[in-house]
Design a protein around this motif. Sequence first.
Motif, PDB file in Angstrom:
ATOM      1  N   ARG A 153       0.828  -1.206   0.000  1.00 34.96           N
ATOM      2  CA  ARG A 153       0.000   0.000   0.000  1.00 34.96           C
ATOM      3  C   ARG A 153       0.864   1.258   0.000  1.00 34.96           C
ATOM      4  O   ARG A 153       0.563   2.240  -0.692  1.00 34.96           O
ATOM      5  CB  ARG A 153      -0.919   0.001   1.216  1.00 34.96           C
ATOM      6  CG  ARG A 153      -2.029   1.049   1.152  1.00 34.96           C
ATOM      7  CD  ARG A 153      -2.825   1.092   2.436  1.00 34.96           C
ATOM      8  NE  ARG A 153      -3.988   1.933   2.294  1.00 34.96           N
ATOM      9  CZ  ARG A 153      -3.964   3.267   2.299  1.00 34.96           C
ATOM     10  NH1 ARG A 153      -2.803   3.890   2.428  1.00 34.96           N
ATOM     11  NH2 ARG A 153      -5.079   3.970   2.164  1.00 34.96           N
ATOM     12  N   GLN A 154       1.928   1.247   0.767  1.00 32.61           N
ATOM     13  CA  GLN A 154       2.833   2.397   0.802  1.00 32.61           C
ATOM     14  C   GLN A 154       3.523   2.597  -0.547  1.00 32.61           C
ATOM     15  O   GLN A 154       3.684   3.724  -1.015  1.00 32.61           O
ATOM     16  CB  GLN A 154       3.879   2.203   1.899  1.00 32.61           C
ATOM     17  CG  GLN A 154       3.310   2.262   3.310  1.00 32.61           C
ATOM     18  CD  GLN A 154       4.349   1.966   4.375  1.00 32.61           C
ATOM     19  OE1 GLN A 154       5.494   1.644   4.066  1.00 32.61           O
ATOM     20  NE2 GLN A 154       3.957   2.061   5.635  1.00 32.61           N
ATOM     21  N   TYR A 155       3.889   1.494  -1.179  1.00 33.03           N
ATOM     22  CA  TYR A 155       4.611   1.583  -2.448  1.00 33.03           C
ATOM     23  C   TYR A 155       3.698   2.044  -3.578  1.00 33.03           C
ATOM     24  O   TYR A 155       4.129   2.748  -4.496  1.00 33.03           O
ATOM     25  CB  TYR A 155       5.207   0.208  -2.782  1.00 33.03           C
ATOM     26  CG  TYR A 155       6.102   0.204  -3.994  1.00 33.03           C
ATOM     27  CD1 TYR A 155       7.404   0.696  -3.926  1.00 33.03           C
ATOM     28  CD2 TYR A 155       5.637  -0.281  -5.210  1.00 33.03           C
ATOM     29  CE1 TYR A 155       8.223   0.700  -5.039  1.00 33.03           C
ATOM     30  CE2 TYR A 155       6.449  -0.277  -6.342  1.00 33.03           C
ATOM     31  CZ  TYR A 155       7.732   0.211  -6.248  1.00 33.03           C
ATOM     32  OH  TYR A 155       8.542   0.223  -7.351  1.00 33.03           O
ATOM     33  N   HIS A 156       2.410   1.650  -3.519  1.00 31.92           N
ATOM     34  CA  HIS A 156       1.464   1.978  -4.594  1.00 31.92           C
ATOM     35  C   HIS A 156       0.424   2.991  -4.126  1.00 31.92           C
ATOM     36  O   HIS A 156      -0.727   2.946  -4.569  1.00 31.92           O
ATOM     37  CB  HIS A 156       0.769   0.699  -5.082  1.00 31.92           C
ATOM     38  CG  HIS A 156       1.688  -0.280  -5.719  1.00 31.92           C
ATOM     39  ND1 HIS A 156       2.051  -0.233  -7.040  1.00 31.92           N
ATOM     40  CD2 HIS A 156       2.351  -1.338  -5.193  1.00 31.92           C
ATOM     41  CE1 HIS A 156       2.888  -1.230  -7.319  1.00 31.92           C
ATOM     42  NE2 HIS A 156       3.080  -1.917  -6.212  1.00 31.92           N
ATOM     43  N   VAL A 157       0.815   3.903  -3.254  1.00 29.29           N
ATOM     44  CA  VAL A 157      -0.133   4.837  -2.675  1.00 29.29           C
ATOM     45  C   VAL A 157      -0.766   5.758  -3.728  1.00 29.29           C
ATOM     46  O   VAL A 157      -1.871   6.280  -3.537  1.00 29.29           O
ATOM     47  CB  VAL A 157       0.561   5.684  -1.577  1.00 29.29           C
ATOM     48  CG1 VAL A 157       1.598   6.603  -2.187  1.00 29.29           C
ATOM     49  CG2 VAL A 157      -0.454   6.438  -0.749  1.00 29.29           C
ATOM     50  N   LYS A 158      -0.104   5.926  -4.876  1.00 31.21           N
ATOM     51  CA  LYS A 158      -0.636   6.803  -5.923  1.00 31.21           C
ATOM     52  C   LYS A 158      -1.609   6.081  -6.859  1.00 31.21           C
ATOM     53  O   LYS A 158      -2.125   6.679  -7.788  1.00 31.21           O
ATOM     54  CB  LYS A 158       0.513   7.395  -6.737  1.00 31.21           C
ATOM     55  CG  LYS A 158       1.409   8.319  -5.927  1.00 31.21           C
ATOM     56  CD  LYS A 158       2.504   8.940  -6.785  1.00 31.21           C
ATOM     57  CE  LYS A 158       3.376   9.878  -5.970  1.00 31.21           C
ATOM     58  NZ  LYS A 158       4.455  10.496  -6.780  1.00 31.21           N
ATOM     59  N   ASN A 159      -1.835   4.804  -6.609  1.00 36.56           N
ATOM     60  CA  ASN A 159      -2.779   4.033  -7.412  1.00 36.56           C
ATOM     61  C   ASN A 159      -4.044   3.801  -6.589  1.00 36.56           C
ATOM     62  O   ASN A 159      -4.121   2.863  -5.794  1.00 36.56           O
ATOM     63  CB  ASN A 159      -2.154   2.683  -7.801  1.00 36.56           C
ATOM     64  CG  ASN A 159      -3.036   1.869  -8.731  1.00 36.56           C
ATOM     65  OD1 ASN A 159      -4.255   2.070  -8.804  1.00 36.56           O
ATOM     66  ND2 ASN A 159      -2.441   0.928  -9.436  1.00 36.56           N
ATOM     67  N   PRO A 160      -5.062   4.670  -6.718  1.00 36.10           N
ATOM     68  CA  PRO A 160      -6.253   4.578  -5.845  1.00 36.10           C
ATOM     69  C   PRO A 160      -7.003   3.260  -5.980  1.00 36.10           C
ATOM     70  O   PRO A 160      -7.564   2.763  -5.005  1.00 36.10           O
ATOM     71  CB  PRO A 160      -7.111   5.769  -6.294  1.00 36.10           C
ATOM     72  CG  PRO A 160      -6.629   6.089  -7.671  1.00 36.10           C
ATOM     73  CD  PRO A 160      -5.183   5.759  -7.699  1.00 36.10           C
ATOM     74  N   GLU A 161      -7.038   2.692  -7.186  1.00 37.48           N
ATOM     75  CA  GLU A 161      -7.759   1.431  -7.375  1.00 37.48           C
ATOM     76  C   GLU A 161      -7.089   0.306  -6.592  1.00 37.48           C
ATOM     77  O   GLU A 161      -7.752  -0.493  -5.913  1.00 37.48           O
ATOM     78  CB  GLU A 161      -7.809   1.081  -8.864  1.00 37.48           C
ATOM     79  CG  GLU A 161      -8.832   0.007  -9.235  1.00 37.48           C
ATOM     80  CD  GLU A 161     -10.256   0.494  -9.063  1.00 37.48           C
ATOM     81  OE1 GLU A 161     -11.135  -0.358  -8.900  1.00 37.48           O
ATOM     82  OE2 GLU A 161     -10.485   1.713  -9.058  1.00 37.48           O
ATOM     83  N   LEU A 162      -5.771   0.234  -6.680  1.00 41.81           N
ATOM     84  CA  LEU A 162      -5.044  -0.804  -5.964  1.00 41.81           C
ATOM     85  C   LEU A 162      -5.098  -0.569  -4.458  1.00 41.81           C
ATOM     86  O   LEU A 162      -5.214  -1.515  -3.677  1.00 41.81           O
ATOM     87  CB  LEU A 162      -3.593  -0.850  -6.434  1.00 41.81           C
ATOM     88  CG  LEU A 162      -2.709  -1.927  -5.794  1.00 41.81           C
ATOM     89  CD1 LEU A 162      -3.321  -3.313  -5.963  1.00 41.81           C
ATOM     90  CD2 LEU A 162      -1.310  -1.890  -6.398  1.00 41.81           C
ATOM     91  N   VAL A 163      -5.036   0.692  -4.045  1.00 40.77           N
ATOM     92  CA  VAL A 163      -5.132   1.009  -2.610  1.00 40.77           C
ATOM     93  C   VAL A 163      -6.471   0.529  -2.062  1.00 40.77           C
ATOM     94  O   VAL A 163      -6.547   0.003  -0.946  1.00 40.77           O
ATOM     95  CB  VAL A 163      -4.957   2.527  -2.388  1.00 40.77           C
ATOM     96  CG1 VAL A 163      -5.387   2.919  -0.973  1.00 40.77           C
ATOM     97  CG2 VAL A 163      -3.514   2.926  -2.623  1.00 40.77           C
TER      98      VAL A 163
END
Length: 484
Positions: A153-163
């Motif tokens: 989540r920290q690594y992909h924080v800019k991807n709202p769908e994945l978050v």
Amino acid sequence: MSLPGDSSDTLITPPSPIHPKPQMEHDHELTIIESEPPKLLREASDITWQESLEIQDAVTLVRRRRGRFRLLHQQQFRNSLLASVGYLELANAGDFAANVWNDIPVPTFAAVLMGIGGTLALGMTFVAVQDYRLSRRNVRLLQDEKEHLQRLRQYHVKNPELVRVLDSRLGVGMREIGTEVVDRIFMDILLGAGSILVGVGTLMAIGGANRRVYEASNLLSGYIGNGLAAAFGLVNAVWSYYLIQRFRHHDAAVRKSEPSGDIRRRLHARFRRFQWHAVINGVNGLIAGAASMVTATRWWGYVVLIPCIISLIMCNYFWRKKIGYDRPVLGHVSLARMQLTPLIEDLEYAIAMQRGLSGPEISLPQTILRPSSYESILQFIVQNRMLEIYADSLAHDKKTRSILLEISTSTSNQIIITHDILLRLSVKHTNTQILLDHASRFLRTDGVRIFTHRERHLLELLGYAIWQDQTVATQTQGTTIEMK
């Protein structure tokens, strides 16, 4: 293609025709729908990784005495609650004779009953210890998964769908950890310790002619021993109240959404089961704790304790058979080729697999499974992440266990089970039919149970995702209004 029959768990027809996944595809590798579907359909239930075809799942078995095997490491979250845990409350009644016939000298019949009750209470300690060990394994797996998801989540924080996907899994994972810690670990520690105190105090009551022994016995089998049960009752009541509110909010969110009527009924039934279990379990814990304290000085406390013991046994059975589930945990692998699968599609797939495997004959399309081919069945097992449970079943069957002994291990007492190794074992003429019969039986029994459990997990993920979306939407609306 729609498969006939009803779900083995919720008995509701699926909402739409099922499009079976081809035999050569990975279990959950379906791309997200390109058109703009409702937000609900874009929620993903599973995070899967397509790695190199050379990399396969593997299960390690440890050789035991008499040619037996056991799993070296548990790799899946297990519905491992022991049936005997339902009788833990019975240990609180083991001091019946010590509290009712608390006389000097101790009557002979009362001394006999004290010996039986004290031994019973001490014996329940072993049940608590074993259940504690099983629950700790689950908690370790869930904690590792939680830490991994938080890093993602920290690594992909800019991807709202994945978050959003990761938050859904983290939310359900926290409920799983809470259930393991409160309903199992706390219970095992408090009731297990209480069983020791009650058992020792009850046995000491036999020698109650000694004043010091008499006083120590009254303390151990009275307020101190039973006080631990009362403490657990309070902790359990708080957790049960949280679960009731949690699933009430999820149910309300589902009623406001627009999934199909059948999916909505499945979700409602799932949440109701959680709520009913929480209500009965919470109230039962409070009453049993209070009754335990009363038994220290009043015989009628045991009359109140009897229905509580019966209720706890029923709650234990209901959880193991209707609520709990096994599921794979997400491993520490690369996100390079991650693809997401819509939740509802996964639900339909799990329901269809239950129906196709539950009959006297396996009735799945040939593109998914060829029942007459061991290679096809084995591929199906690996693709659906059932290899660990399948390897465990091979180790517990006498006929297949002897086949596992053919795996060369040099000086090691461990063997590694993979798709290729099992396929090579099946080539031998004497092994072919044995492995095929066992694999077919495995799919009709354990396979149905596995997909039933996955449906339960998927429903909880879906309910959390719907509630999460509505909560975020409400917060966004509130922020917009304030800005205006």
